[in-house]
Design a protein around this motif. Structure first.
Motif, mmCIF file in Angstrom:
data_model
loop_
_atom_site.group_PDB
_atom_site.id
_atom_site.type_symbol
_atom_site.label_atom_id
_atom_site.label_comp_id
_atom_site.label_asym_id
_atom_site.label_seq_id
_atom_site.Cartn_x
_atom_site.Cartn_y
_atom_site.Cartn_z
ATOM 1 N N PRO A 153 109.336 89.182 22.925
ATOM 2 C CA PRO A 153 107.830 89.582 22.654
ATOM 3 C C PRO A 153 107.696 91.077 22.622
ATOM 4 O O PRO A 153 106.979 91.634 21.677
ATOM 5 C CB PRO A 153 107.080 88.787 23.746
ATOM 6 N N ASP A 154 108.202 91.766 23.511
ATOM 7 C CA ASP A 154 107.986 93.218 23.536
ATOM 8 C C ASP A 154 108.624 93.795 22.342
ATOM 9 O O ASP A 154 108.174 94.737 21.862
ATOM 10 C CB ASP A 154 108.618 93.772 24.666
ATOM 11 N N ASP A 157 107.046 92.910 18.987
ATOM 12 C CA ASP A 157 105.770 94.000 18.948
ATOM 13 C C ASP A 157 106.267 95.419 18.473
ATOM 14 O O ASP A 157 105.572 96.059 17.885
ATOM 15 C CB ASP A 157 105.097 93.981 20.433
ATOM 16 N N LYS A 158 107.254 95.954 19.115
ATOM 17 C CA LYS A 158 107.854 97.338 18.963
ATOM 18 C C LYS A 158 108.220 97.382 17.336
ATOM 19 O O LYS A 158 107.873 98.274 16.752
ATOM 20 C CB LYS A 158 108.897 97.644 19.731
ATOM 21 N N GLY A 160 107.061 95.552 14.873
ATOM 22 C CA GLY A 160 105.841 95.706 14.164
ATOM 23 C C GLY A 160 105.268 97.086 13.984
ATOM 24 O O GLY A 160 104.822 97.388 13.096
ATOM 25 N N GLU A 196 102.607 85.473 15.110
ATOM 26 C CA GLU A 196 101.807 86.226 16.152
ATOM 27 C C GLU A 196 102.342 87.696 16.227
ATOM 28 O O GLU A 196 101.524 88.405 17.102
ATOM 29 C CB GLU A 196 102.121 85.554 17.552
ATOM 30 N N PHE A 197 103.318 88.146 15.470
ATOM 31 C CA PHE A 197 103.686 89.500 15.567
ATOM 32 C C PHE A 197 103.558 90.128 14.160
ATOM 33 O O PHE A 197 102.750 91.179 14.250
ATOM 34 C CB PHE A 197 105.261 89.375 16.001
ATOM 35 N N HIS A 198 104.213 89.730 13.132
ATOM 36 C CA HIS A 198 103.815 90.678 11.951
ATOM 37 C C HIS A 198 104.058 89.766 10.744
ATOM 38 O O HIS A 198 105.220 89.045 10.786
ATOM 39 C CB HIS A 198 105.023 91.840 12.035
#
Length: 294
Positions: A153-154, A157-158, A160, A196-198
């Motif tokens: 997930p980290d 997120d990065k 995105g 949930e991310f991009h």
């Protein structure tokens, strides 16, 4: 007769009486003349020149206002600084661009790529996705799994943040997520997870052997615990990299966790700006300055 003598004597007496007056008047004039300062007479002759005969006299220097000289010196200094700074910036940029090109060329390898290659997977919409779909644009490939508690997930997120930042410079990467856990990551699960991310993320899955093959081609290490029972929860150990692929589908760089989002964006921008198609790279190698690319 007597009268004539008296008249003559009177005349002489008058002369002697008047004489002292004239004498006084003349002496006064002489005294005034002598008291006046003597004015030297101007000489009609010109002074002799001190320059020797036959010696050429230097031309007279034209007087230049000091302000004009200072302004000219100031302009020359500014021009020198601007020119020098421009050349320094240009050569520094070209040196960096050449270094990036050599790095990318080394990562591509000769002949068979060191990283990357053919694969046949399925995307999160159930459509076939092969290495051919990596061509035409830069791609960023990440390997993970949907049950990953924190690292994946980290990193997503990065990714995105990187995609949004690159879009500001009209750089549109193709972001790809390939699962290392095909037993649990179906296309439907991957689609829900990536939402949930991009919105640009493309999720890929497939048969276990296909996933194992693509991981091997990308030099990705992954493993699952042995002797798993059906329905048992587990974690997948895997390497963590973003693989940057060029528009020809060739690997050019791996961005690890040492890069924050802004650092990864800067690195990707350098690769995009330095990229040359294969035919142009070959022309440079065959040119007289081809030694620079070896």
């Amino acid at each position: 007769m007597l009268n004539q003598r008296l008249s003559a004597a009177l005349s002489v007496s008058r002369v002697f009486r008047a004489a002292p007056l004239r004498s006084f008047t003349l002496s006064s004039r002489l005294q005034q003349k002598s008291a006046a300062p003597e004015t030297p007479e101007l000489s009609s002759k010109k002074p002799l020149s001190r320059i020797a005969v036959g010696v050429n006299t230097p031309p007279k220097a034209t007087a230049t206002p000091s302000g004009s000289l200072e302004f000219a010196s100031w302009k020359a200094i500014v021009l020198l600084l601007v020119t020098g700074g421009g050349f320094t910036w240009f050569f520094s940029r070209e040196k960096r661009r050449l270094a990036i090109q050599k790095e990318a060329e080394a990562n591509r390898g000769v002949g068979k790529p060191l990283i990357g290659g053919p694969f046949n997977l399925v995307d999160h919409n159930g459509n076939t996705f092969t290495e051919e779909k990596l061509k035409g644009k830069f791609s960023l490939v990440y390997f993970g799994f949907t049950h990953c508690p924190d690292i994946c997930p980290d990193e997503l997120d990065k990714m995105g943040l990187m995609l949004d930042e690159l879009k500001k410079d009209n750089i549109n990467l193709q972001p790809i997520f390939i699962t290392c856990d095909p037993a649990r990551d179906s296309p439907e699960i991957i689609k829900e997870y990536l939402s949930e991310f991009h919105e640009d993320l493309i999720g890929l899955t497939g048969e276990y052997n296909e996933i194992k093959s693509v991981c091997k081609r990308y030099r990705v290490y992954f493993s699952t615990p042995p002797d798993l029972k059906p329905g048992q929860d587990y974690l997948v150990d895997h390497s963590i990299f973003f693989y940057l692929m060029d528009p020809e589908g060739n690997f050019i760089d791996a961005l690890g966790r040492q890069y924050e989002a802004d650092g990864a964006v800067a690195k990707i921008k350098e690769h995009v700006a330095s990229y040359l198609p294969a035919d142009q790279r070959q022309q440079k190698k065959e040119a007289w300055y081809g030694f620079l690319f070896k």
